[in-house]
Design a protein around this motif. Sequence first.
Motif, PDB file in Angstrom:
ATOM      1  N   LEU A   5      -1.771   3.423   7.519  1.00  0.00           N
ATOM      2  CA  LEU A   5      -3.122   3.362   6.733  1.00  0.00           C
ATOM      3  C   LEU A   5      -4.379   3.649   7.585  1.00  0.00           C
ATOM      4  O   LEU A   5      -4.217   3.534   8.851  1.00  0.00           O
ATOM      5  N   SER A   6      -5.505   3.464   7.119  1.00  0.00           N
ATOM      6  CA  SER A   6      -6.796   3.839   7.789  1.00  0.00           C
ATOM      7  C   SER A   6      -6.956   2.688   8.818  1.00  0.00           C
ATOM      8  O   SER A   6      -6.381   1.496   8.545  1.00  0.00           O
ATOM      9  N   ASP A  31       0.847  -1.307  -0.026  1.00  0.00           N
ATOM     10  CA  ASP A  31      -0.058   0.034   0.025  1.00  0.00           C
ATOM     11  C   ASP A  31       0.977   1.133   0.151  1.00  0.00           C
ATOM     12  O   ASP A  31       2.013   1.065   0.311  1.00  0.00           O
ATOM     13  N   ARG A  72      -8.588  -5.062   7.986  1.00  0.00           N
ATOM     14  CA  ARG A  72      -8.879  -5.896   6.884  1.00  0.00           C
ATOM     15  C   ARG A  72      -7.688  -6.899   6.795  1.00  0.00           C
ATOM     16  O   ARG A  72      -7.583  -8.015   6.453  1.00  0.00           O
ATOM     17  N   ILE A  73      -6.302  -5.837   6.928  1.00  0.00           N
ATOM     18  CA  ILE A  73      -5.111  -6.564   6.571  1.00  0.00           C
ATOM     19  C   ILE A  73      -4.805  -7.709   7.704  1.00  0.00           C
ATOM     20  O   ILE A  73      -4.428  -8.833   7.341  1.00  0.00           O
ATOM     21  N   LYS A  80      -8.576  -0.209   6.795  1.00  0.00           N
ATOM     22  CA  LYS A  80      -7.572  -1.016   6.137  1.00  0.00           C
ATOM     23  C   LYS A  80      -6.776  -1.944   7.071  1.00  0.00           C
ATOM     24  O   LYS A  80      -6.423  -3.052   6.657  1.00  0.00           O
ATOM     25  N   GLN A  81      -6.384  -1.529   8.131  1.00  0.00           N
ATOM     26  CA  GLN A  81      -5.605  -2.069   8.854  1.00  0.00           C
ATOM     27  C   GLN A  81      -6.445  -3.489   9.607  1.00  0.00           C
ATOM     28  O   GLN A  81      -5.796  -4.411   9.608  1.00  0.00           O
ATOM     29  N   VAL A 141       1.717  -0.603   7.927  1.00  0.00           N
ATOM     30  CA  VAL A 141       0.620  -0.598   7.786  1.00  0.00           C
ATOM     31  C   VAL A 141      -0.074   0.485   8.772  1.00  0.00           C
ATOM     32  O   VAL A 141      -1.475   0.611   8.504  1.00  0.00           O
TER      33      VAL A 141
END
Length: 172
Positions: free
Chosen positions: A147-148, A99, A154-155, A151-152, A144
Amino acid sequence: MSILNILQHPDDRLHISAKPIKELDAVTHQLVKDMAETMYSASGIGLAATQVNVPKRVIVIDISEARDDLLVLINPEIQSREGTVVFEEGCLSVPGVYDRVERSEQIMVQALSAEGDEFKLEATGLLSVCIQHEIDHLDGKVFVEYLSRLKQDRIIKKLKKNQKGLDQRGSS
Ligand code: NI
């Protein structure tokens, strides 16, 4: 030499703030060698000691195409920064996740070499980004985390699913 185990996100040990190297002894030389071998074997362009569960301020980097230009940074410190740049980043501790992260475009970094010599390096582009990414690891930060939250989450879900999949394959 040996290939070290790379901690996988999420792991609390990736959030430990690494301590400076006080003495460049045989243990540190061995660590540098093992980290380089581990990075090359995992086809990575950078690795911080934090990622191999050694909370010391040691980084290895090789961004060359030929994989023959090892850069070792011990106790690295960024002394100045200029501009901003966005690169798509990945990390050996966060496999399969890439990302965009905004960082300083140009940095001046001071560090010790593997031989204990102090040097300064002006880095731009990919090398600059890579050094900043690895110093973040020494400070207990995984890319990561820029990131939002969404997103975190989800990862982490994806990584846990992958790890479970590997476990199942391994046990069959
Ligand atoms: Ni990384």
